[in-house]
Design a protein around this motif. Structure first.
Motif, PDB file in Angstrom:
ATOM      1  N   VAL A  52       0.903  -0.982   0.010  1.00  0.00           N
ATOM      2  CA  VAL A  52      -0.109   0.003  -0.081  1.00  0.00           C
ATOM      3  C   VAL A  52       0.740   1.213  -0.140  1.00  0.00           C
ATOM      4  N   GLY A  53       1.826   1.350   0.603  1.00  0.00           N
ATOM      5  CA  GLY A  53       2.841   2.389   0.882  1.00  0.00           C
ATOM      6  C   GLY A  53       3.191   3.111  -0.443  1.00  0.00           C
ATOM      7  N   ASP A  54       3.931   2.177  -1.270  1.00  0.00           N
ATOM      8  CA  ASP A  54       4.414   2.552  -2.478  1.00  0.00           C
ATOM      9  C   ASP A  54       3.878   1.988  -3.717  1.00  0.00           C
ATOM     10  N   SER A  55       2.878   1.207  -3.592  1.00  0.00           N
ATOM     11  CA  SER A  55       1.960   0.639  -4.563  1.00  0.00           C
ATOM     12  C   SER A  55       2.942  -0.331  -5.421  1.00  0.00           C
ATOM     13  N   THR A  56       3.783  -1.065  -4.787  1.00  0.00           N
ATOM     14  CA  THR A  56       4.839  -1.995  -5.505  1.00  0.00           C
ATOM     15  C   THR A  56       3.725  -3.286  -5.651  1.00  0.00           C
ATOM     16  N   THR A  57       3.571  -3.821  -7.012  1.00  0.00           N
ATOM     17  CA  THR A  57       2.601  -4.752  -7.320  1.00  0.00           C
ATOM     18  C   THR A  57       3.375  -6.348  -7.370  1.00  0.00           C
ATOM     19  N   TYR A  58       2.591  -7.254  -6.946  1.00  0.00           N
ATOM     20  CA  TYR A  58       2.985  -8.804  -7.140  1.00  0.00           C
ATOM     21  C   TYR A  58       1.780  -9.481  -7.779  1.00  0.00           C
ATOM     22  N   TYR A  59       2.145 -10.466  -8.833  1.00  0.00           N
ATOM     23  CA  TYR A  59       1.560 -11.329  -9.605  1.00  0.00           C
ATOM     24  C   TYR A  59       1.867 -12.515  -9.485  1.00  0.00           C
ATOM     25  N   ALA A  60       0.987 -13.605  -9.307  1.00  0.00           N
ATOM     26  CA  ALA A  60       1.209 -15.011  -9.405  1.00  0.00           C
ATOM     27  C   ALA A  60       1.266 -15.297 -11.034  1.00  0.00           C
ATOM     28  N   ASP A  61       2.037 -16.369 -11.133  1.00  0.00           N
ATOM     29  CA  ASP A  61       2.607 -16.459 -12.565  1.00  0.00           C
ATOM     30  C   ASP A  61       1.267 -16.832 -13.380  1.00  0.00           C
ATOM     31  N   SER A  62       0.176 -17.456 -13.027  1.00  0.00           N
ATOM     32  CA  SER A  62      -0.975 -17.891 -13.661  1.00  0.00           C
ATOM     33  C   SER A  62      -1.630 -16.490 -14.066  1.00  0.00           C
ATOM     34  N   VAL A  63      -1.471 -15.277 -13.741  1.00  0.00           N
ATOM     35  CA  VAL A  63      -2.186 -14.225 -14.130  1.00  0.00           C
ATOM     36  C   VAL A  63      -1.459 -13.231 -14.742  1.00  0.00           C
ATOM     37  N   SER A  73      -6.741   6.575  -5.282  1.00  0.00           N
ATOM     38  CA  SER A  73      -5.764   7.528  -4.688  1.00  0.00           C
ATOM     39  C   SER A  73      -5.833   7.809  -3.154  1.00  0.00           C
ATOM     40  N   ASP A  74      -6.719   7.478  -2.625  1.00  0.00           N
ATOM     41  CA  ASP A  74      -6.934   7.529  -1.245  1.00  0.00           C
ATOM     42  C   ASP A  74      -6.509   6.003  -0.615  1.00  0.00           C
ATOM     43  N   ARG A  75      -6.394   5.278  -1.300  1.00  0.00           N
ATOM     44  CA  ARG A  75      -5.824   3.644  -0.914  1.00  0.00           C
ATOM     45  C   ARG A  75      -7.046   3.093   0.033  1.00  0.00           C
ATOM     46  N   ARG A  76      -8.351   3.435  -0.485  1.00  0.00           N
ATOM     47  CA  ARG A  76      -9.293   2.890   0.331  1.00  0.00           C
ATOM     48  C   ARG A  76     -10.165   1.767  -0.473  1.00  0.00           C
ATOM     49  N   ILE A  77      -9.734   1.881  -1.904  1.00  0.00           N
ATOM     50  CA  ILE A  77     -10.422   0.990  -2.858  1.00  0.00           C
ATOM     51  C   ILE A  77      -9.498   0.375  -3.625  1.00  0.00           C
ATOM     52  N   LEU A  78      -9.619  -1.175  -3.530  1.00  0.00           N
ATOM     53  CA  LEU A  78      -8.645  -1.910  -4.393  1.00  0.00           C
ATOM     54  C   LEU A  78      -9.168  -2.362  -5.642  1.00  0.00           C
ATOM     55  N   TYR A  79      -8.619  -2.729  -6.636  1.00  0.00           N
ATOM     56  CA  TYR A  79      -9.268  -3.087  -7.787  1.00  0.00           C
ATOM     57  C   TYR A  79      -8.330  -4.325  -8.331  1.00  0.00           C
ATOM     58  N   ARG A  98      -3.414  -7.026   5.145  1.00  0.00           N
ATOM     59  CA  ARG A  98      -2.746  -7.357   6.320  1.00  0.00           C
ATOM     60  C   ARG A  98      -2.081  -6.210   6.832  1.00  0.00           C
ATOM     61  N   THR A  99      -2.213  -6.129   8.330  1.00  0.00           N
ATOM     62  CA  THR A  99      -1.936  -5.078   9.054  1.00  0.00           C
ATOM     63  C   THR A  99      -0.599  -4.958   9.606  1.00  0.00           C
ATOM     64  N   TYR A 100       0.368  -5.770   9.150  1.00  0.00           N
ATOM     65  CA  TYR A 100       1.557  -5.764   9.796  1.00  0.00           C
ATOM     66  C   TYR A 100       2.403  -5.742   8.549  1.00  0.00           C
ATOM     67  N   GLY A 101       3.719  -5.325   8.812  1.00  0.00           N
ATOM     68  CA  GLY A 101       4.557  -5.123   7.665  1.00  0.00           C
ATOM     69  C   GLY A 101       5.338  -6.431   7.128  1.00  0.00           C
ATOM     70  N   GLY A 102       6.244  -6.358   6.478  1.00  0.00           N
ATOM     71  CA  GLY A 102       7.162  -7.280   5.893  1.00  0.00           C
ATOM     72  C   GLY A 102       7.824  -7.116   4.647  1.00  0.00           C
ATOM     73  N   ALA A 103       8.873  -7.856   4.411  1.00  0.00           N
ATOM     74  CA  ALA A 103       9.690  -7.380   3.045  1.00  0.00           C
ATOM     75  C   ALA A 103       8.997  -7.446   1.763  1.00  0.00           C
ATOM     76  N   SER A 104       7.900  -8.529   1.966  1.00  0.00           N
ATOM     77  CA  SER A 104       7.242  -8.471   0.451  1.00  0.00           C
ATOM     78  C   SER A 104       5.703  -9.023   0.917  1.00  0.00           C
TER      79      SER A 104
END
Length: 125
Positions: A52-63, A73-79, A98-104
């Motif tokens: 959420v903080g920097d909008s880095t995205t991750y995808y499964a190979d299947s998609v 822009s308000d980071r309240r709606i996920l698409y 997820r309300t706790y951090g982590g590397a990825s």
């Protein structure tokens, strides 16, 4: 606490598109948000996630290349924009936070602590 509400599921033919939305409410900061999907008798699998903080995205190979995860822009709606849909994409889709951090972002159900109720996506051939 975080409340999540999905919408946008439905039935389309193979090759079609759908856009899922997830409205997040509550007063707890979310570090990651993700979309998971599940079919009867199978484990829930992560398909796309965003830091959420920097909008880095991750995808499964299947998609990868077909689905796009984004947030408003308000980071309240996920698409989740889903293009070139296939019958194997048929599943119940869940929004997760997820309300706790982590590397990825994680791809396992236990790595997210808040869930929506899901929205059904059905792709016919």
């Amino acid at each position: 606490q975080v409340q999540l509400m999905e919408s946008g599921g439905g039935s389309v033919h193979a090759g079609g598109s759908l856009r899922l939305s997830c409205v997040a409410s509550g007063n707890t900061y979310t570090y990651y948000m993700a979309w998971f999907r599940q079919t009867p008798g199978k484990e829930r699998e992560g398909v796309a996630a965003v830091r959420v903080g920097d909008s880095t995205t991750y995808y499964a190979d299947s998609v990868k290349g077909r689905f796009t995860i984004s947030q408003d822009s308000d980071r309240r709606i996920l698409y989740l924009q889903m293009n070139s849909l296939k019958p194997e994409d048929t599943a119940m889709y869940y929004c997760a936070a997820r309300t706790y951090g982590g590397a990825s972002a994680g791809w396992l159900q236990y790595e997210y602590n808040y869930w929506g109720h899901g929205t059904q996506v059905t792709i016919s051939s």
